[in-house]
Design a protein around this motif. Structure first.
Motif, PDB file in Angstrom:
ATOM      1  N   TRP A  25       0.775  -1.142  -0.046  1.00 54.83           N
ATOM      2  CA  TRP A  25       0.163   0.062   0.158  1.00 54.83           C
ATOM      3  C   TRP A  25       0.798   1.292   0.029  1.00 54.83           C
ATOM      4  CZ3 TRP A  25      -4.400  -0.562  -1.968  1.00 54.83           C
ATOM      5  CH2 TRP A  25      -5.207  -1.489  -1.714  1.00 54.83           C
ATOM      6  N   ALA A  26       2.036   1.291   0.690  1.00 49.35           N
ATOM      7  CA  ALA A  26       2.807   2.205   0.672  1.00 49.35           C
ATOM      8  C   ALA A  26       3.548   2.659  -0.678  1.00 49.35           C
ATOM      9  CB  ALA A  26       4.011   2.134   1.744  1.00 49.35           C
ATOM     10  N   SER A  27       4.041   1.408  -1.349  1.00 55.34           N
ATOM     11  CA  SER A  27       4.200   1.644  -2.765  1.00 55.34           C
ATOM     12  C   SER A  27       2.967   2.341  -3.750  1.00 55.34           C
ATOM     13  CB  SER A  27       4.731   0.419  -3.394  1.00 55.34           C
ATOM     14  OG  SER A  27       5.173   0.467  -4.561  1.00 55.34           O
ATOM     15  N   ILE A  28       1.899   1.878  -3.600  1.00 56.61           N
ATOM     16  CA  ILE A  28       0.901   2.147  -4.336  1.00 56.61           C
ATOM     17  C   ILE A  28       0.727   3.624  -4.028  1.00 56.61           C
ATOM     18  CG2 ILE A  28      -1.645   1.967  -4.900  1.00 56.61           C
ATOM     19  CD1 ILE A  28      -1.252  -0.903  -4.629  1.00 56.61           C
ATOM     20  N   GLY A  29       0.656   4.309  -2.840  1.00 52.07           N
ATOM     21  CA  GLY A  29       0.451   5.512  -2.551  1.00 52.07           C
ATOM     22  C   GLY A  29       1.545   6.162  -3.065  1.00 52.07           C
ATOM     23  N   PHE A  30       2.871   5.954  -3.198  1.00 51.29           N
ATOM     24  CA  PHE A  30       4.246   6.519  -3.532  1.00 51.29           C
ATOM     25  C   PHE A  30       3.698   6.730  -5.268  1.00 51.29           C
ATOM     26  CE2 PHE A  30       8.345   6.022  -5.340  1.00 51.29           C
ATOM     27  CZ  PHE A  30       8.881   7.472  -4.773  1.00 51.29           C
ATOM     28  N   MET A  31       3.327   5.636  -5.842  1.00 48.51           N
ATOM     29  CA  MET A  31       2.935   5.739  -7.184  1.00 48.51           C
ATOM     30  C   MET A  31       1.837   7.031  -7.787  1.00 48.51           C
ATOM     31  SD  MET A  31       1.388   2.841  -9.772  1.00 48.51           S
ATOM     32  CE  MET A  31      -0.334   2.848  -8.794  1.00 48.51           C
ATOM     33  N   ILE A  32       0.925   6.930  -6.680  1.00 54.08           N
ATOM     34  CA  ILE A  32      -0.026   8.064  -6.818  1.00 54.08           C
ATOM     35  C   ILE A  32       0.428   9.405  -6.672  1.00 54.08           C
ATOM     36  CG2 ILE A  32      -2.252   9.025  -6.008  1.00 54.08           C
ATOM     37  CD1 ILE A  32      -3.086   5.933  -5.523  1.00 54.08           C
ATOM     38  N   ILE A  33       1.281   9.567  -5.802  1.00 48.77           N
ATOM     39  CA  ILE A  33       1.852  10.723  -5.385  1.00 48.77           C
ATOM     40  C   ILE A  33       2.760  11.230  -6.750  1.00 48.77           C
ATOM     41  CG2 ILE A  33       3.609  11.899  -3.722  1.00 48.77           C
ATOM     42  CD1 ILE A  33       2.394  10.279  -1.552  1.00 48.77           C
ATOM     43  N   ILE A  34       3.728  10.418  -7.075  1.00 55.16           N
ATOM     44  CA  ILE A  34       4.376  10.698  -7.938  1.00 55.16           C
ATOM     45  C   ILE A  34       3.671  11.051  -9.433  1.00 55.16           C
ATOM     46  CG2 ILE A  34       6.347  10.089  -9.817  1.00 55.16           C
ATOM     47  CD1 ILE A  34       7.238  10.298  -6.973  1.00 55.16           C
ATOM     48  N   PHE A  35       2.494  10.272  -9.690  1.00 49.85           N
ATOM     49  CA  PHE A  35       1.626  10.890 -10.938  1.00 49.85           C
ATOM     50  C   PHE A  35       0.978  12.137 -10.563  1.00 49.85           C
ATOM     51  CE2 PHE A  35      -2.103  10.738 -13.419  1.00 49.85           C
ATOM     52  CZ  PHE A  35      -1.634  10.137 -14.460  1.00 49.85           C
ATOM     53  N   ILE A  36       0.634  12.615  -9.264  1.00 47.16           N
ATOM     54  CA  ILE A  36      -0.027  13.719  -9.185  1.00 47.16           C
ATOM     55  C   ILE A  36       1.160  14.859  -9.335  1.00 47.16           C
ATOM     56  CG2 ILE A  36      -1.111  15.238  -7.349  1.00 47.16           C
ATOM     57  CD1 ILE A  36      -2.433  12.838  -6.340  1.00 47.16           C
ATOM     58  N   ALA A  37       2.452  14.645  -9.054  1.00 46.19           N
ATOM     59  CA  ALA A  37       3.431  15.558  -9.273  1.00 46.19           C
ATOM     60  C   ALA A  37       3.652  15.864 -10.525  1.00 46.19           C
ATOM     61  CB  ALA A  37       4.676  14.968  -8.681  1.00 46.19           C
ATOM     62  N   SER A  38       3.241  14.623 -11.492  1.00 45.40           N
ATOM     63  CA  SER A  38       3.561  14.763 -12.848  1.00 45.40           C
ATOM     64  C   SER A  38       2.130  15.530 -13.565  1.00 45.40           C
ATOM     65  CB  SER A  38       3.655  13.382 -13.533  1.00 45.40           C
ATOM     66  OG  SER A  38       2.421  12.717 -13.718  1.00 45.40           O
ATOM     67  N   VAL A  39       1.167  15.566 -13.071  1.00 46.19           N
ATOM     68  CA  VAL A  39       0.227  16.245 -13.341  1.00 46.19           C
ATOM     69  C   VAL A  39       0.330  17.858 -13.174  1.00 46.19           C
ATOM     70  CG1 VAL A  39      -2.374  16.948 -12.856  1.00 46.19           C
ATOM     71  CG2 VAL A  39      -1.679  14.385 -13.062  1.00 46.19           C
ATOM     72  N   ILE A  40       0.824  18.101 -11.754  1.00 49.38           N
ATOM     73  CA  ILE A  40       1.034  19.506 -11.510  1.00 49.38           C
ATOM     74  C   ILE A  40       2.161  19.781 -12.462  1.00 49.38           C
ATOM     75  CG2 ILE A  40       2.351  21.038  -9.785  1.00 49.38           C
ATOM     76  CD1 ILE A  40       0.661  19.206  -7.761  1.00 49.38           C
ATOM     77  N   PHE A  41       3.355  19.216 -12.937  1.00 52.57           N
ATOM     78  CA  PHE A  41       4.375  19.430 -13.874  1.00 52.57           C
ATOM     79  C   PHE A  41       3.696  19.692 -15.343  1.00 52.57           C
ATOM     80  CE2 PHE A  41       7.256  18.068 -17.145  1.00 52.57           C
ATOM     81  CZ  PHE A  41       8.242  19.119 -16.989  1.00 52.57           C
ATOM     82  N   ALA A  42       2.559  19.062 -15.411  1.00 51.65           N
ATOM     83  CA  ALA A  42       1.828  19.043 -16.962  1.00 51.65           C
ATOM     84  C   ALA A  42       1.295  20.323 -17.022  1.00 51.65           C
ATOM     85  CB  ALA A  42       1.036  17.980 -17.104  1.00 51.65           C
ATOM     86  N   LYS A  43       0.578  20.766 -15.820  1.00 52.59           N
ATOM     87  CA  LYS A  43       0.009  22.111 -15.860  1.00 52.59           C
ATOM     88  C   LYS A  43       0.884  23.292 -16.104  1.00 52.59           C
ATOM     89  CE  LYS A  43      -4.244  20.702 -13.296  1.00 52.59           C
ATOM     90  NZ  LYS A  43      -5.014  21.057 -12.491  1.00 52.59           N
ATOM     91  N   GLY A  44       2.077  23.236 -15.581  1.00 54.13           N
ATOM     92  CA  GLY A  44       3.052  24.151 -15.664  1.00 54.13           C
ATOM     93  C   GLY A  44       3.701  24.258 -17.096  1.00 54.13           C
ATOM     94  N   MET A  45       3.604  23.165 -17.955  1.00 57.15           N
ATOM     95  CA  MET A  45       3.970  23.151 -19.336  1.00 57.15           C
ATOM     96  C   MET A  45       3.561  24.215 -20.101  1.00 57.15           C
ATOM     97  SD  MET A  45       4.568  19.088 -19.968  1.00 57.15           S
ATOM     98  CE  MET A  45       5.263  19.073 -21.589  1.00 57.15           C
ATOM     99  N   GLY A  46       2.484  24.696 -19.849  1.00 58.35           N
ATOM    100  CA  GLY A  46       1.627  25.747 -20.614  1.00 58.35           C
ATOM    101  C   GLY A  46       1.049  25.222 -22.079  1.00 58.35           C
ATOM    102  N   LEU A  47       0.353  24.292 -21.833  1.00 57.81           N
ATOM    103  CA  LEU A  47      -0.349  23.535 -22.963  1.00 57.81           C
ATOM    104  C   LEU A  47      -1.697  24.469 -23.120  1.00 57.81           C
ATOM    105  CD1 LEU A  47      -0.022  19.801 -21.793  1.00 57.81           C
ATOM    106  CD2 LEU A  47       0.965  20.954 -24.286  1.00 57.81           C
ATOM    107  N   GLN A  48      -1.807  24.641 -24.232  1.00 58.86           N
ATOM    108  CA  GLN A  48      -3.151  25.577 -24.674  1.00 58.86           C
ATOM    109  C   GLN A  48      -4.130  24.535 -25.089  1.00 58.86           C
ATOM    110  OE1 GLN A  48      -1.855  28.383 -26.944  1.00 58.86           O
ATOM    111  NE2 GLN A  48      -0.580  29.513 -25.715  1.00 58.86           N
ATOM    112  N   LEU A  49      -4.990  23.898 -24.284  1.00 60.43           N
ATOM    113  CA  LEU A  49      -5.904  23.058 -24.729  1.00 60.43           C
ATOM    114  C   LEU A  49      -7.259  23.571 -24.378  1.00 60.43           C
ATOM    115  CD1 LEU A  49      -4.347  19.912 -23.007  1.00 60.43           C
ATOM    116  CD2 LEU A  49      -4.182  20.420 -25.439  1.00 60.43           C
TER     117      LEU A  49
END
Length: 182
Positions: A114-138
């Motif tokens: 469960w700790a590993s799955i939680g870690f996976m989710i946290i890293i994915f949420i960090a990638s979503v925040i990074f994606a919002k910072g990429m400046g995509l005009q969707l």
């Protein structure tokens, strides 16, 4: 905008379909026999004068065409950024999967999973925040692409790398395949 574009096209079509020769003004024929065959050797002299109308220029683009080109460029840029986001998530999955093996080593049993799955989710949420910072005009309908791009690949590669690295680290040293990691 589309209406102006259609009107512009119709004007061009009408201009091309109209005769490009000036009307020939000639005297009416008094005798019915005069309209019979004439000598065709002087046909070049009898041709009407061509109007001095310049054809529509191909290089000039209309406002609608330039907007289409601009939207196409923006679409290509967004596609390139989404591709980049996909590969960033794949790289994160590889690194995070291997890292999870070592970070959660001291945790035993079901809690490690469960700790590993939680870690996976946290890293994915960090990638979503990074994606919002990429400046995509969707467009508003495409905003979900920030989250859904590469999510399946991310999850399966993370789990694969976590299981593979855990298996390689915890191979039994006696019998079977020797561990490549001492």
């Amino acid at each position: 905008m589309a209406k102006d574009f259609k009107q512009g096209i119709l004007k061009i079509i009408r201009a091309d379909s109209l005769a490009k020769f000036k009307k020939k003004k000639s005297k009416p024929t008094p005798d019915p026999h005069d309209s019979e065959k004439k000598d065709v050797t002087n046909d070049k002299e009898n041709l009407p004068e061509i109007e001095k109308e310049s054809p529509p220029e191909i290089n000039k683009t209309s406002k609608a065409e330039s907007e289409d080109n601009a939207s196409e460029v923006t679409t290509n840029q967004n596609k390139a950024k989404l591709d980049k986001l996909f590969w960033i998530r794949i790289g994160l999955a590889v690194v995070a999967g291997v890292t999870a093996t070592f970070i959660f080593e001291p945790i035993e049993g079901e809690e490690r999973r469960w700790a590993s799955i939680g870690f996976m989710i946290i890293i994915f949420i960090a990638s979503v925040i990074f994606a919002k910072g990429m400046g995509l005009q969707l467009a508003k309908s495409d905003r979900k692409k920030l989250v859904t791009t590469g999510i399946g690949s991310y999850v399966f590669i993370y789990l694969f790398m976590w299981i593979l690295s855990y298996t390689l680290v915890h191979l039994p040293s006696t019998g079977g395949i020797p561990s490549p990691i001492p």
